[in-house]
Scaffold this active site. Structure first.
Site, PDB file in Angstrom:
ATOM      1  N   ASN A  55       0.814  -1.163   0.061  1.00 49.96           N
ATOM      2  CA  ASN A  55       0.051  -0.033  -0.191  1.00 49.96           C
ATOM      3  C   ASN A  55       0.775   1.256  -0.062  1.00 49.96           C
ATOM      4  O   ASN A  55       0.173   2.312  -0.117  1.00 49.96           O
ATOM      5  CB  ASN A  55      -0.991   0.033   1.235  1.00 49.96           C
ATOM      6  CG  ASN A  55      -0.111  -0.078   2.566  1.00 49.96           C
ATOM      7  OD1 ASN A  55       0.668  -1.106   2.797  1.00 49.96           O
ATOM      8  ND2 ASN A  55      -0.528   1.081   3.347  1.00 49.96           N
ATOM      9  N   TYR A 114      16.538  -3.773  14.127  1.00 50.80           N
ATOM     10  CA  TYR A 114      16.230  -3.703  12.538  1.00 50.80           C
ATOM     11  C   TYR A 114      17.284  -4.466  11.789  1.00 50.80           C
ATOM     12  O   TYR A 114      16.899  -5.433  10.957  1.00 50.80           O
ATOM     13  CB  TYR A 114      16.068  -2.164  11.910  1.00 50.80           C
ATOM     14  CG  TYR A 114      15.907  -2.274  10.676  1.00 50.80           C
ATOM     15  CD1 TYR A 114      14.793  -2.602   9.975  1.00 50.80           C
ATOM     16  CD2 TYR A 114      16.884  -1.534   9.633  1.00 50.80           C
ATOM     17  CE1 TYR A 114      14.309  -2.329   8.557  1.00 50.80           C
ATOM     18  CE2 TYR A 114      16.759  -1.741   8.388  1.00 50.80           C
ATOM     19  CZ  TYR A 114      15.402  -2.000   7.978  1.00 50.80           C
ATOM     20  OH  TYR A 114      15.136  -1.947   6.587  1.00 50.80           O
TER      21      TYR A 114
END
Length: 289
Positions: free
Chosen positions: A14, A157
């Site tokens: 998206n 991360y």
């Protein structure tokens, strides 16, 4: 890979890299599913690219299972793109550290649950998993996978992105051993202007935004390594693609190297076993069960 009427699923399709990946795949004839947590953003993106939206929250294994159970038809291409980056320590719905749980465990579970749909493709399906150049600085501490003893936003991360590549290469080893005709490939976008890193510590967010404004390449360019890995005819399983510019920060897709840790088969096997235990997902189709 010829895309006409091929089914492609992009997690996080998206926005950012995922959106531009979905857009180009659809433009070249693929039937695109945008899998995203936000219905409003997911539907809007799917409508723009001419695809469909399906609800998926990678930070919730119940959502991952529901998505897989509701998925119908063969799947030719799975792009494991969605992720979170540099956020304060949080937990997923299942109690996993959010970056490791979303970026790695969510995609591990999703790929395993969709494996029967991939193998039903009949068109040499591909799994493309999006990592990062930051994987070079990552390390896997199997005694503290959830960062309970020590947590750093960037370190978590980097660990998750290293896990992405360990998974990518181990999946290829396992499909090869099982005699399965599937390609598992990695890619990274370089330094691209996306929404990643736009949450968390305000000073960190400001730094990321400034760096992206003055140094990053557009998200459209950042999507090119993923698109190459997903579609190019000369791609082989176990390869890794990124930008061809200095430091792999910008440019056009090319084969790039990985850290030594990313190619460690012992660590990859151990991570696979742990991931099976944590998610409850086992790749039975690769074991003849």
């Amino acid at each position: 890979m010829r895309l006409a009427n091929k089914a492609a699923l992009i997690t996080g399709g998206n926005s950012g890299i995922g959106y531009h990946t979905a857009e180009q795949l659809a433009r070249h004839g693929a039937r695109v599913v945008v899998a995203a947590r936000s219905e409003a953003k997911g539907r809007a993106a799917a409508e723009k690219v001419g695809g469909e939206w399906a609800p998926l929250d990678l930070a919730d294994l119940a959502s991952v299972r529901a998505f897989a159970e509701g998925f119908t038809g063969p799947l030719d291409l799975l792009v494991n793109n969605a992720g979170v980056m540099m956020i304060p320590r949080q937990l997923t719905a299942d109690g996993f550290e959010m970056q490791f749980g979303t970026n790695h465990l969510g995609h591990f579970a999703l790929t395993g649950l969709l494996l029967p749909a991939l193998l039903a493709s009949g068109n040499r399906p591909r799994v493309v998993t999006v990592s990062s150049g930051e994987h070079h600085k990552g390390s896997i501490d199997f005694d503290d996978l959830m960062s309970e003893r020590s947590y750093g936003q960037m370190g978590a991360y980097q660990r998750s992105k290293l896990a992405n590549l360990l998974f990518t290469f181990e999946l290829q080893r396992r499909v090869d051993a099982a005699g399965v005709d599937l390609l598992s490939v990695g890619a990274h976008p370089g330094f691209a202007a996306t929404n990643l890193g736009h949450s968390g510590n305000p000073l960190t967010v400001l730094g990321v935004r400034l760096a992206q404004r003055f140094a990053a390449q557009p998200a459209e360019m950042g999507a090119l390594p993923t698109l190459y890995a997903a579609t190019a005819a000369d791609v082989r399983g176990g390869e890794y693609f990124g930008p061809d510019g200095r430091g792999e920060q910008r440019g056009y897709p090319t084969r790039v190297g990985t850290s030594t840790a990313a190619r460690d088969p012992v660590a990859a096997q151990r991570l696979w076993t742990v991931s099976e235990e944590l998610t409850g997902v086992r790749y039975g189709a690769l074991a003849g069960t």
